[in-house]
Design a protein around this motif. Sequence first.
Motif, mmCIF file in Angstrom:
data_model
loop_
_atom_site.group_PDB
_atom_site.id
_atom_site.type_symbol
_atom_site.label_atom_id
_atom_site.label_comp_id
_atom_site.label_asym_id
_atom_site.label_seq_id
_atom_site.Cartn_x
_atom_site.Cartn_y
_atom_site.Cartn_z
ATOM 1 N N MET A 1 -5.886 42.415 -91.914
ATOM 2 C CA MET A 1 -5.475 43.192 -93.099
ATOM 3 C C MET A 1 -4.091 42.715 -93.519
ATOM 4 S SD MET A 1 -5.208 47.281 -93.583
ATOM 5 C CE MET A 1 -6.985 47.472 -93.454
ATOM 6 N N ALA A 2 -3.926 42.541 -94.828
ATOM 7 C CA ALA A 2 -2.652 42.026 -95.356
ATOM 8 C C ALA A 2 -1.673 43.171 -95.621
ATOM 9 C CB ALA A 2 -2.907 41.247 -96.635
ATOM 10 N N THR A 3 -0.374 42.819 -95.632
ATOM 11 C CA THR A 3 0.694 43.800 -95.919
ATOM 12 C C THR A 3 1.456 43.340 -97.163
ATOM 13 O OG1 THR A 3 0.913 44.304 -93.587
ATOM 14 C CG2 THR A 3 2.721 44.966 -95.028
ATOM 15 N N SER A 9 -0.510 48.612 -96.338
ATOM 16 C CA SER A 9 -1.630 47.829 -95.781
ATOM 17 C C SER A 9 -2.686 47.705 -96.842
ATOM 18 C CB SER A 9 -2.209 48.532 -94.537
ATOM 19 O OG SER A 9 -1.235 48.547 -93.522
ATOM 20 N N SER A 10 -3.177 46.490 -97.077
ATOM 21 C CA SER A 10 -4.140 46.224 -98.138
ATOM 22 C C SER A 10 -5.273 45.393 -97.573
ATOM 23 C CB SER A 10 -3.469 45.509 -99.291
ATOM 24 O OG SER A 10 -4.420 45.151 -100.260
ATOM 25 N N THR A 11 -6.508 45.802 -97.968
ATOM 26 C CA THR A 11 -7.662 44.999 -97.563
ATOM 27 C C THR A 11 -7.732 43.736 -98.376
ATOM 28 O OG1 THR A 11 -9.048 46.233 -99.104
ATOM 29 C CG2 THR A 11 -8.942 47.031 -96.824
ATOM 30 N N ALA A 12 -7.192 43.796 -99.620
ATOM 31 C CA ALA A 12 -7.164 42.581 -100.452
ATOM 32 C C ALA A 12 -6.000 41.731 -100.021
ATOM 33 C CB ALA A 12 -7.048 42.950 -101.920
ATOM 34 N N THR A 13 -6.158 40.430 -100.159
ATOM 35 C CA THR A 13 -5.128 39.512 -99.705
ATOM 36 C C THR A 13 -4.278 38.967 -100.836
ATOM 37 O OG1 THR A 13 -6.703 37.678 -99.831
ATOM 38 C CG2 THR A 13 -6.500 38.825 -97.704
ATOM 39 N N CYS A 19 -0.143 49.633 -104.328
ATOM 40 C CA CYS A 19 0.853 49.565 -105.423
ATOM 41 C C CYS A 19 0.598 48.446 -106.391
ATOM 42 C CB CYS A 19 2.268 49.464 -104.844
ATOM 43 S SG CYS A 19 2.581 47.937 -103.931
ATOM 44 N N GLY A 20 -0.303 47.539 -106.115
ATOM 45 C CA GLY A 20 -0.611 46.438 -107.015
ATOM 46 C C GLY A 20 0.365 45.300 -106.934
ATOM 47 N N ALA A 21 1.292 45.342 -106.001
ATOM 48 C CA ALA A 21 2.238 44.231 -105.879
ATOM 49 C C ALA A 21 1.538 43.009 -105.344
ATOM 50 C CB ALA A 21 3.392 44.631 -104.980
#
Length: 248
Positions: A1-3, A9-13, A19-21
């Motif tokens: 999981m990406a940060t 913590s975001s499942t998208a990379t 927050c969409g950053a």
Amino acid sequence: MATCPAGHSSTATDYCDVCGARIGEAPAPPAASPAAAAPAGEGCPDCGTPRTGRFCEDCGYDYAVGGGRPTPRPTTAPSVPTRRPQAPVPAAGDSDEEDPVTRDWAPDKAPAPEPPATDWAAVVIADREYYDRVVTEGEDFSFPPYCPSRRIPLSGEQVRIGRRSVSRGLTPEIDLSEAPADPGVSHTHAVLLAKPDGTWTLVDPGSTNGTSVNEGDTPIPVNVEVPLRDGDRVHVGVWTTITLRRLR
């Protein structure tokens, strides 16, 4: 999981699910608080209000771009000089007249002194005896049928005997131009002069028909003082006799 850069913590990379950053960019530095960014003691260049942030709390001036809603400068009314009230000017003769220097109420002014009483008077008449003595049959002078006597106080240093002249600005004290006017009197026929001892003298400055005293047939000399006493009679013109009287 990406940060993400914000720590989520975001499942998208590629972009943060929270927050969409964009994931993989350096975290943005924390924004400085408006109070810390404002220089100490700085005032708004538009309205002068002390700065607390980017925008002026009073007029909205934007410190970042240098502009904002213009604030009109307070206008100061032109100073008008204060006029000091003045005390009213009392009327002439007012007993409540105020002294302009001391501002104290001045006492009543003493009345103007009356002119000193004269000791002598001249009695002017149309003298029939004098007329009959000096006028011949060939002369066309008629004795006035009515001419009341006049009593004239003698005062001053000199008293002129003669006829009034408007063109010359001459008004003698004993004016013989009043009706019935004596046709034989010059404008300045004779002059009575006051003496220090209270008496009078008579001078003829050069009249046309001369001046005589006390039924005298010979005129008095020109420009020679002739002393006069109480009861003396001065003859001028065709019918005028002036008798001097001492009143006291």
